[in-house]
Design an enzyme around this catalytic site. Structure first.
Site, PDB file in Angstrom:
ATOM      1  CB  CYS A  81      -0.915   0.158   1.142  1.00 34.27           C
ATOM      2  SG  CYS A  81      -2.052   1.306   1.220  1.00 34.27           S
ATOM      3  CB  CYS A 313     -23.010 -13.269   9.838  1.00 32.85           C
ATOM      4  SG  CYS A 313     -21.577 -12.442  10.678  1.00 32.85           S
ATOM      5  CG  ASP A 619       7.095  22.449  15.382  1.00 34.64           C
ATOM      6  OD1 ASP A 619       8.613  22.452  15.246  1.00 34.64           O
ATOM      7  OD2 ASP A 619       6.625  21.573  14.374  1.00 34.64           O
TER       8      ASP A 619
END
Length: 649
Positions: A81, A313, A619
């Protein structure tokens, strides 16, 4: 006649020849191949009608012991990926299978032809990321030639889609699912650890331009990550023919899955209906995996894949082949059969069909994660939650107990001593919910929290915290029996994180009762006029300062125990970080809040979130100026715990 049509049987073959659309209701792809002139003639002829009426049944080899017919095959083309999604794999990637052990193009086509011959009508190409496989266009072209295959679909992260889609469409691709978990570029980069948001959006728009209807957008909803973007995704369908599919967070190997991250379908639906009360339910076939809705006058629609809260399911029609050639009859199961090894050992087509049939025959009724949900008590707890304001606390409280439940089921649920029934009697949903969570918690703590009241089935007792300096007594009446009252301790007069010799130590919280805890913290970052203006105009070169700082704060809260040595690892129910601009001070004002249900508070998580968000602002702006001041990092309020509530005036 049956011999002429073979094992696959007439209906699937004839439907393929007639070019009918896939029989998947609301989850079908678009567009499909138009029937040929010969097929039209066959359909209108007496022979065609005879074959439809007298054709053999669906292949027994693709029908399991519960009668489920598997006509949908997912094939993984690669393990690789080009993204590193945080909920999927580590940043450094995963150990890959040697290329020699992966299926070759010819092996993929050979297996696909075998499955189509037996009745498969839809093939979806997956990965890893299928569009990084160099021969993906050629694979689609060869699949398109398989007689009887109606739908060729792909699930992609969209990074390479805009570049490859014209060729894929020409080769025969007729259905697309694009994975996209956020509409915020900075959050996208944070989640997938790569750039590329604009490429995904370009791919979505290219698919709509080329006539794909609908373009399905898969969004895995995770608490604390992107549940706040539900309304934005719905609005995304206003002017585009999209089907945004909200997928309940599911367990996979390696994604460190736990219940506290899951946002249920009903919780999502409730949130969306508060904004669009006119939301309409769309009709779907019983076998559809999606519950679909539409806002009137919107071009697109939304769907919910309820894999966990309301599993499907019972109507599962899917089989999967991994990149290394293993057949998985259930995505959640560990059982695999290597078709690659049998293929390379020279097994005949007949032998392969027998091997596939045996594997399908062993498929279980439902995957393991739903064994717990088969208990009526747990189903009711999921399907009748408290109102939306209570949900975040109460649901997550119940979910944190889930890991210990299997061992307790025999005692707590098989025959409840309080009721003598397998599940609690029906009552008002909110009352039923609190009774349920109380009983489950009681079984784990080994003590009784209920006092029988003649006027009701149950009457619970709660421990309520009082302000610091006051004692709180847990008594329901003046007649409460001795030992039924619990006194809440006063504030401690010594440091709790040191032992008798003054050495650092973690506090033992094992004996404390679980309770609802919350905390709010704040911080202020003074930027100065120039940096403040750039943040306000979103002109900082590093990106969207406020968005990145918000993500950093959320992540910081979740990593607190790794940053602060003596903090406990707490399962957080909810984390929220907000940033606002204060022009008078040229400052960013940060506010963080955390919530949990547990035995210790979340003050440190809230403070860490505010601090990390503030440091991130610093930052990202330090290239503009170093005259930045972080101040007022403080706890604003807290609730819960034995020492009571706190609020800074």
């Amino acid at each position: 006649m049956a011999a002429a049509w073979g094992r696959r049987g007439g209906p699937a073959l004839l439907r393929g020849a007639l070019g009918e659309a896939p029989g998947r209701g609301c989850s079908s792809g678009a567009p499909v191949r138009a029937p040929s002139a010969a097929a039209q003639e066959l359909q209108n002829s007496g022979r065609g009608r005879f074959l439809l009426e007298h054709a053999a049944p669906f292949s027994a080899f693709l029908t399991d012991s519960f009668g489920r017919q598997h006509n949908y095959l997912r094939i993984s083309l690669t393990e690789k990926c080009n993204l590193r999604c945080q909920y999927c794999m580590p940043e450094e990637g995963v150990q890959l299978t040697p290329k020699s052990e992966l299926l070759t193009t010819q092996e993929i086509i050979t297996l696909a032809r075998l499955f189509v011959k037996e009745g498969v009508e839809k093939i979806r190409l997956t990965g890893g990321e299928p569009l990084i496989r160099p021969d993906v266009v050629d694979i689609v072209g060869q699949l398109y030639k398989l007689e009887g295959l109606k739908t060729i679909a792909v699930t992609t992260n969209g990074i390479n889609l805009a570049r490859l889609l014209p060729r894929l469409k020409e080769a025969g691709l007729n259905a697309i699912n694009i994975s996209l978990d956020t509409l915020v570029p900075a959050k996208f980069e944070f989640i997938v650890r790569r750039k590329g948001f604009h490429k995904v959006m370009e791919g979505i728009h290219k698919a709509t331009e080329l006539g794909y209807r609908p373009v399905k957008v898969n969004c895995v909803v995770m608490r604390g990550f992107n549940e706040d973007e539900l309304l934005g995704f719905v609005d995304f369908t206003k002017d585009l023919p999209l089907d945004v599919r909200f997928i309940e967070y599911m367990p996979f190997d390696g994604n460190k899955w736990n219940f506290k991250k899951m946002v249920s379908y009903k919780e999502m639906l409730d949130t969306i209906k508060q904004r669009w009360p006119e939301l309409e339910k769309l009709p779907c076939e019983a076998s559809s995996t999606a519950k679909s809705y539409k806002v009137p006058h919107f071009q697109g629609q939304i769907s919910f894949i309820t894999s966990m809260s309301e599993h499907f399911c019972g109507s599962c029609n899917r089989l999967r082949i991994t990149a290394d050639g293993n057949l998985k009859v259930c995505l959640f199961g560990n059982s695999e059969v290597s078709l690659r090894d049998h293929l390379r050992s020279g097994a005949s087509e007949e032998a392969l069909v027998q091997i596939i049939g045996a594997a399908v025959g062993r498929k279980k009724k439902q995957h393991a994660e739903h064994a717990l949900m088969s208990f009526p008590l747990c189903q009711d707890a999921l399907q009748n939650p408290p109102n939306s304001k209570q949900w975040g606390h109460t649901f997550s409280r119940w979910l944190t107990l889930r890991a210990s439940l299997p061992k307790q089921m025999g005692k707590a649920l098989m025959k409840n001593k309080l009721t003598g029934q397998l599940s609690l009697p029906r009552s008002h949903p909110e009352q039923q919910w609190h009774i349920t969570t109380g009983i489950l918690q009681t079984q784990l703590r080994g003590c009784c929290v209920f006092q029988k009241d003649p006027s009701s089935m149950f009457d619970t007792k709660c421990l309520e915290a009082s302000p610091v300096g006051q004692a709180s007594v847990n008594c329901q009446s003046k007649e409460a029996s001795p030992g039924s009252c619990t006194e809440v301790p006063h504030a401690s007069d010594h440091l709790t994180h040191t032992d008798e010799e003054g050495r650092a130590t973690m506090v033992d919280v094992g004996g404390k009762p679980d309770s609802r805890r919350s905390a709010v913290a704040g911080a202020v970052v003074r930027l100065g006029e120039k940096a403040f203006g750039m943040v306000r105009q979103n002109q900082v070169k590093k990106g969207d300062v406020l968005a990145v700082a918000q993500i950093a704060g959320i992540q910081g809260a979740k990593l607190t125990s790794q940053l602060i040595p003596l903090c406990h690892n707490i399962p957080l129910n909810h984390v929220e970080v907000s940033l606002s601009l204060d022009e008078a001070r040229y400052a960013v004002v940060i506010r963080s809040s955390c919530q949990t249900w547990g035995r210790t508070g979340v003050e440190m998580e809230a403070l860490t979130a505010a601090s990390l968000a503030a440091l991130t602002v610093y930052d990202m702006c330090k290239a503009v100026t170093h005259d930045i001041v972080i101040e007022e990092v403080k706890l604003l309020s807290k609730t819960g715990g034995q020492r009571g509530d706190f609020s800074r005036v």
